[in-house]
Design an enzyme around this catalytic site. Structure first.
Site, PDB file in Angstrom:
ATOM      1  CB  CYS A  36      -4.686  -1.104   2.452  1.00  0.00           C
ATOM      2  SG  CYS A  36      -4.093   0.208   3.508  1.00  0.00           S
ATOM      3  CG  HIS A  88       0.469   4.272   1.664  1.00  0.00           C
ATOM      4  ND1 HIS A  88       0.481   2.897   1.811  1.00  0.00           N
ATOM      5  CD2 HIS A  88       1.346   4.553   0.657  1.00  0.00           C
ATOM      6  CE1 HIS A  88       1.336   2.366   0.926  1.00  0.00           C
ATOM      7  NE2 HIS A  88       1.870   3.354   0.223  1.00  0.00           N
ATOM      8  CG  ASP A 135       2.914  -5.968   1.788  1.00  0.00           C
ATOM      9  OD1 ASP A 135       2.191  -6.371   2.720  1.00  0.00           O
ATOM     10  OD2 ASP A 135       3.985  -5.349   1.969  1.00  0.00           O
TER      11      ASP A 135
END
Ligand code: ARG
Length: 279
Positions: free
Chosen positions: A272, A178, A79
């Site tokens: 992201c 998020h 990630d």
């Protein structure tokens, strides 16, 4: 006869200010654990496609006149490509991330090392915070999410360290875990968001702060349409979020569609993959 100007919505002339971004090359990107509602460890990630999509995002940023710094990924940290989570950078000061999930804590060190090389002041905060995943700077106020990852106690800390005003917003939908999956900062005075991703009182706060906000549909938000970046005029947005792109156009922005569908398998999108370096 009076001019109709007063009543007609004339879109504000939106002005671009090129940005400096940090991105992490997805060499080791994968979905090998499940820490959000989007992740299924048995899914196959096409890493070559992911790399091409990531390169096309980087190319779009460069084309728009932004600067892109690149940090290399590391094996065992699938990630790490989601650079937004690495920290929050405002006015040369960095508040580094502290991840909630043990699967991601290994990212803290390589990102902190990178920050120390490039910024004089790097703070490691006391409470869990997942960087710009939950902290969105508008230019005048820091919108701070909590509910799934960032500890609400971290909000006051970050305000003090960065010397900024913080508005806390509570997330309530597991798909939008998020803040940057549920809200996009378009310009200093405008955001786009998905109301149902927020608690009643946070929806009220957003309505008061941004009466002219762009409201996204659930379908576009599920394509991570709100996981977008803006330079004040050009909004780099998920290619699949078509209705949102029309709304952005009507509000005076220039949507720049980019397809990063492979990262959706990990619960991520354009924003992201992008950390803004504000120096
Ligand atoms: N798989 C990652 C996680 O669950 C995705 C992070 C998405 N990043 C973001 N800024 N929303 O932590």
């Amino acid at each position: 006869m009076s001019l109709a100007l007063e009543n007609e919505a004339v879109p504000v002339e939106r002005v671009a200010r090129p940005r400096r971004y940090l991105m992490c090359r997805p060499t080791y990107f994968d979905v090998s654990y499940e820490i959000n509602a989007w992740m299924h460890a048995d899914v196959n990630v096409d890493r070559e496609l992911a790399m091409r999509q990531w390169e096309s995002l980087r190319a779009a940023y460069l084309e728009l006149g932004n600067t892109v710094e690149v940090i290399e990924g590391a094996p065992g940290l699938p990630d790490m490509v989601f650079a937004a989570n690495a920290g929050t950078v405002i006015g040369n000061k960095v508040v580094a991330a502290r991840f909630l999930r043990p699967e991601r804590t290994g990212e803290e060190q390589p990102y902190a090392d990178w920050f120390r090389k490039h910024f004089a002041e790097v703070q490691i905060p006391e409470y869990i915070n997942e960087g710009e995943g939950d902290y969105l700077w508008t230019g005048s106020v820091l919108l701070a999410g909590s509910g799934f990852r960032t500890d609400p106690r971290a909000h006051a800390d970050v305000a003090k360290v960065l010397g900024v005003r913080v508005v806390s917003l509570e997330l309530v939908s597991p798909s939008f875990y998020h803040l940057d999956t549920a809200l996009a900062v378009l310009a200093d005075d405008q955001v786009a968001y998905l109301p149902e991703a927020f608690s009643e009182s946070s929806q009220q706060t957003l309505r008061e702060m941004y009466p002219d906000a762009v409201i996204a549909s659930l379908a576009d938000a599920q394509w991570f349409g709100l996981n977008a970046t803006s330079d004040g005029r050009n909004v780099v947005v998920a290619a699949q979020a078509e209705q949102l792109q029309r709304e952005l156009l009507a509000a005076g922005y220039h949507p720049v569609p980019v397809d990063v569908s492979e990262f959706r398998k990990a619960g991520g999108g354009i924003k992201c993959c992008t950390l803004e370096l504000r120096d």
